[in-house]
Design a protein around this motif. Sequence first.
Motif, PDB file in Angstrom:
ATOM      1  N   UNK A 252       0.765  -1.473   0.072  1.00  0.00           N
ATOM      2  CA  UNK A 252      -0.111   0.075  -0.011  1.00  0.00           C
ATOM      3  C   UNK A 252       1.126   1.004  -0.133  1.00  0.00           C
ATOM      4  N   UNK A 253       0.183   2.392  -0.188  1.00  0.00           N
ATOM      5  CA  UNK A 253       0.906   3.766  -0.104  1.00  0.00           C
ATOM      6  C   UNK A 253       0.234   4.351   0.903  1.00  0.00           C
ATOM      7  N   UNK A 254       0.850   5.467   1.642  1.00  0.00           N
ATOM      8  CA  UNK A 254      -0.221   6.394   2.350  1.00  0.00           C
ATOM      9  C   UNK A 254      -0.628   7.600   1.514  1.00  0.00           C
ATOM     10  N   UNK A 255      -1.820   8.226   1.929  1.00  0.00           N
ATOM     11  CA  UNK A 255      -2.454   9.088   1.431  1.00  0.00           C
ATOM     12  C   UNK A 255      -1.544  10.370   1.812  1.00  0.00           C
ATOM     13  N   UNK A 256      -1.513  11.273   0.771  1.00  0.00           N
ATOM     14  CA  UNK A 256      -0.647  12.406   1.293  1.00  0.00           C
ATOM     15  C   UNK A 256      -0.651  13.292  -0.178  1.00  0.00           C
ATOM     16  N   UNK A 257       0.094  14.261  -0.079  1.00  0.00           N
ATOM     17  CA  UNK A 257       0.136  15.449  -0.882  1.00  0.00           C
ATOM     18  C   UNK A 257       1.161  16.570  -0.269  1.00  0.00           C
ATOM     19  N   UNK A 258       0.618  17.848  -0.690  1.00  0.00           N
ATOM     20  CA  UNK A 258       1.510  18.886  -0.210  1.00  0.00           C
ATOM     21  C   UNK A 258       0.341  20.265  -0.016  1.00  0.00           C
ATOM     22  N   UNK A 259       0.724  20.795   1.275  1.00  0.00           N
ATOM     23  CA  UNK A 259       0.188  22.062   1.541  1.00  0.00           C
ATOM     24  C   UNK A 259       0.634  23.225   1.092  1.00  0.00           C
ATOM     25  N   UNK A 608     -12.169  16.334  -9.307  1.00  0.00           N
ATOM     26  CA  UNK A 608     -12.043  15.327  -8.064  1.00  0.00           C
ATOM     27  C   UNK A 608     -11.118  15.715  -7.088  1.00  0.00           C
ATOM     28  N   UNK A 609     -11.591  16.150  -5.867  1.00  0.00           N
ATOM     29  CA  UNK A 609     -10.567  16.525  -4.743  1.00  0.00           C
ATOM     30  C   UNK A 609     -10.099  15.560  -3.819  1.00  0.00           C
ATOM     31  N   UNK A 610     -10.114  14.205  -4.241  1.00  0.00           N
ATOM     32  CA  UNK A 610      -9.705  13.242  -3.348  1.00  0.00           C
ATOM     33  C   UNK A 610      -8.232  13.382  -3.354  1.00  0.00           C
ATOM     34  N   UNK A 611      -7.550  13.185  -2.063  1.00  0.00           N
ATOM     35  CA  UNK A 611      -6.206  13.457  -1.920  1.00  0.00           C
ATOM     36  C   UNK A 611      -5.108  12.803  -2.650  1.00  0.00           C
ATOM     37  N   UNK A 612      -5.301  11.518  -2.856  1.00  0.00           N
ATOM     38  CA  UNK A 612      -4.318  10.941  -3.785  1.00  0.00           C
ATOM     39  C   UNK A 612      -3.318   9.910  -2.810  1.00  0.00           C
ATOM     40  N   UNK A 613      -2.853   8.897  -3.339  1.00  0.00           N
ATOM     41  CA  UNK A 613      -1.742   8.452  -2.632  1.00  0.00           C
ATOM     42  C   UNK A 613      -0.523   8.877  -2.826  1.00  0.00           C
ATOM     43  N   UNK A 614       0.798   8.745  -2.242  1.00  0.00           N
ATOM     44  CA  UNK A 614       1.826   9.599  -1.958  1.00  0.00           C
ATOM     45  C   UNK A 614       2.885   8.835  -2.673  1.00  0.00           C
ATOM     46  N   UNK A 615       3.527   9.496  -3.566  1.00  0.00           N
ATOM     47  CA  UNK A 615       4.948   9.003  -3.955  1.00  0.00           C
ATOM     48  C   UNK A 615       5.465  10.010  -4.949  1.00  0.00           C
ATOM     49  N   UNK A 616       6.530   9.734  -5.590  1.00  0.00           N
ATOM     50  CA  UNK A 616       7.131  11.185  -6.448  1.00  0.00           C
ATOM     51  C   UNK A 616       6.299  11.379  -7.561  1.00  0.00           C
ATOM     52  N   UNK A 617       5.278  10.461  -7.986  1.00  0.00           N
ATOM     53  CA  UNK A 617       4.630  11.289  -9.052  1.00  0.00           C
ATOM     54  C   UNK A 617       3.485  12.030  -8.573  1.00  0.00           C
ATOM     55  N   UNK A 618       3.166  11.930  -7.311  1.00  0.00           N
ATOM     56  CA  UNK A 618       2.057  12.620  -6.347  1.00  0.00           C
ATOM     57  C   UNK A 618       2.607  13.448  -5.163  1.00  0.00           C
ATOM     58  N   UNK A 619       3.615  14.177  -5.556  1.00  0.00           N
ATOM     59  CA  UNK A 619       3.852  15.302  -4.531  1.00  0.00           C
ATOM     60  C   UNK A 619       4.887  14.831  -3.347  1.00  0.00           C
ATOM     61  N   UNK A 620       5.310  13.401  -3.743  1.00  0.00           N
ATOM     62  CA  UNK A 620       6.468  13.471  -2.709  1.00  0.00           C
ATOM     63  C   UNK A 620       7.814  13.909  -2.846  1.00  0.00           C
ATOM     64  N   UNK A 621       8.297  14.721  -2.088  1.00  0.00           N
ATOM     65  CA  UNK A 621       9.765  15.256  -2.326  1.00  0.00           C
ATOM     66  C   UNK A 621      10.531  14.352  -2.231  1.00  0.00           C
TER      67      UNK A 621
END
Length: 802
Positions: A252-259, A608-621
């Motif tokens: 699995x991947x955590x949910x996450x993103x960037x504020x 669609x405002x779902x937060x998404x999973x968190x990896x480099x494609x989806x905002x992980x620095x």
Amino acid sequence: MVCRKSFLLLAASLAQTRAGNGKPTLDYPFQTSFRKLPQTPCVSLFTREGRAGCGAYSREPMVGALLSWSALSQSNYYGRVSSSTLPNFIAVLDEYEYTSDNVDKIIALSNGSLLQGIIVLNHTDSSEASMYYTSPESASPRGQNTPSENLTPNNDYAWNNGDGLMHKDMYGIPTGYVSDEDIADYIDTASRQQAEEYLIEISDIEKSVFEEDGVKFPPIMAEFDLYMGPEGTDSKTCLNWTDADGSWSPKCLPLGGNSIWAVAGSPYERNGNGDGDGDGNADERRTEDADGKKPIVMVSTNIDATSMFHEDARGANTAASNILTVLMAAKMFGETVTDQQLDQMENKVMFSFFQGENYGYMGSRSFFRDVAYPGFQCDSSTVTAIAKNKDDADAKMACLSPLRHDMDFENLGDIVNMISVDQVGILGTNSTFYVHDSNSGYYSDGALSGILTGLSSDDWNIVAASAGAIPPTPLSSLVNLSGGTVGGVVLAGYDAAFVDTSFYMSHSDSTKKVSIQMKSIAKAATIVARAALAAAYGEYYEAGSAMDAIEDLDKDDETFTTLASCLFSNGSCELLTNYATMENENMKAVSASESSYGVGASLGNPPNYYVSVFDWRNGQAFVQVDGVTYGSYNKEDKEYGASDKDEFFIRPNMLEASIHGLLNDFLGRGSVDSNGDTADLKSCSSTKDCSNVNYCQSSSDQAICSGSKVCVCSRSHYHVALDEAIIPSQNNFTGVFVVSDDDEGVSPMYTEPYWDSGIGVRVYRDSGDTATWTLALGASAAICSVVATYFMKSRLQKEKLY
């Protein structure tokens, strides 16, 4: 002759399936062959305590006949319905019937084994369901009986007309939502007729709605392929998963993103410079002392929403209206006062947009924990974010572990208060906003509430709310983490409870289902901008003066209407695309390699405002050291900074990047030139065109090209939005996470399992013997085709035409 008859029989069989003369129709989407049903799945999420959401028992399909729940439950023969008479079935529900109570009834009726899944239908004119709405969120959102209950003040207050369905563990009940009205109407009709046929059979009445001219139609079936991991899985289990051979293989991947956050006015200079040893490390640069830095009043909101069906998290009132309000407030604020004026005021004003708030306040808690509660601790050396800048006196800093690509949050003064915005697009009372006060912190005497209520006018009322509690917003994190020593207010469109018709945290929180009041949002933005200005001047500034300084926002304002169209209708619009693209170009311009990783995923159309999973494609620095990418780094054999190409990267999604760019534009225009005059902004096509502007005066200031193609002063920052218990694994690639050793056991720890790309729902007619005959006829026809082709080929070869 046999071949000719086979071809004719096959053609006749296919013609019958397409004729549509029988009832129910066999036309699209109901063919005898499998066809993927257009639907949005209800997926599983894992938490600290287990599972929430839907999923199949295994990778084996779950198959059953379509039966309408309302036709069964409302029948006079419902008392005869039991697990001993029911077939394996797929329950078909109107969206208004999809409640926790009904799901429990269906499970009980099927004895837990016959139910093979649920199809939820968009409400159509032909539906007989009551239109009484129940939110799938808890009655106390992020409160009691939710995974986030430890994080929310007043966690037992019932804000919402909800039953908590989205927190229910529905392992073994795959579920999908059909939004297309025509298909929903087909399925409703078919499932209702099949339910009536079943009821007729158990009532001993000799009649069948499936018979016409003596021909009985076989049942229409659905097949779910929606496996979401094994029973008993939680976030720790899936993050720590090991395969049979003992190798670590997270599932699995955590949910996450960037504020995103930005402070109006001139930025503080970054403390000191590098440590001078040439390795890019600067351990002495940071201090914990915020003395000499002005207090901060925050204006904040969330930028995410959710629903039972994550791909349909439209968030019209719960996300889009909030984002639009705070963005326009920032624009009006930035247009009204110059940096020079702001620098003379008592307080600084920060505009902040927090990601992942609906999943344990991920954005706001990550930010406040890093800033002050307890404050960020870099376990590795603090380094320059771009190694080639290691000798620059004011280079931007970063941390390798836990990875932070931007440490400017350490240069902030004390946060003393917050104005949060929530659900202002639908009002519970005409022309009225409500102020929910935490009654704690710097303005515990109600002064901030007084500023807001003092902004009432002849046409609009702003009144103190009667709830006696603060709703779940970023303010909840500030109050919770500060222990009530810091507080604030929430400006909202509701009083003691959310507005019922707002479809809170539902797929129906959409402009197709609700009427968003643009006039209300424009007014809310005006109120917030004026209140922020009054708060910047200080406790004794009169609200009336702010009303004089900032004019009312016209709901027909071009920027307002363009942004509204993007946020409510088309999240891939030109405006957001332009700003996000320019932000990507700005990152590329300062990169050591003059490269970037492109713009992340768009909101989509519709958004669609779902937060998404968190990896480099989806905002992980991430950081690149000697050409290798890491999500966190502490190796000693290859030191960061040994190569000038070492640097940190981030790829935010389009919404995050465009908000970042818009804040730069809205708040970065207030500088003065070297003569003290208001800056005449220079046009640009890239940041290179801004290298010689003279109106970004602070040494920490940087002139950049904005999405509106003018040079502005950089004001915006990203900050990681990730559950506090989850951290990137050291010295691994991105997308690999572990549970922190410092986990306090209070956060929900949301993760999402990896999906099989083939998941979905198929609807087909179980044609029984007809299918066998059709298969035989097809095989016979195929054989005839091969034989005919062989003889034709031989003839053509003989004639030298092949």
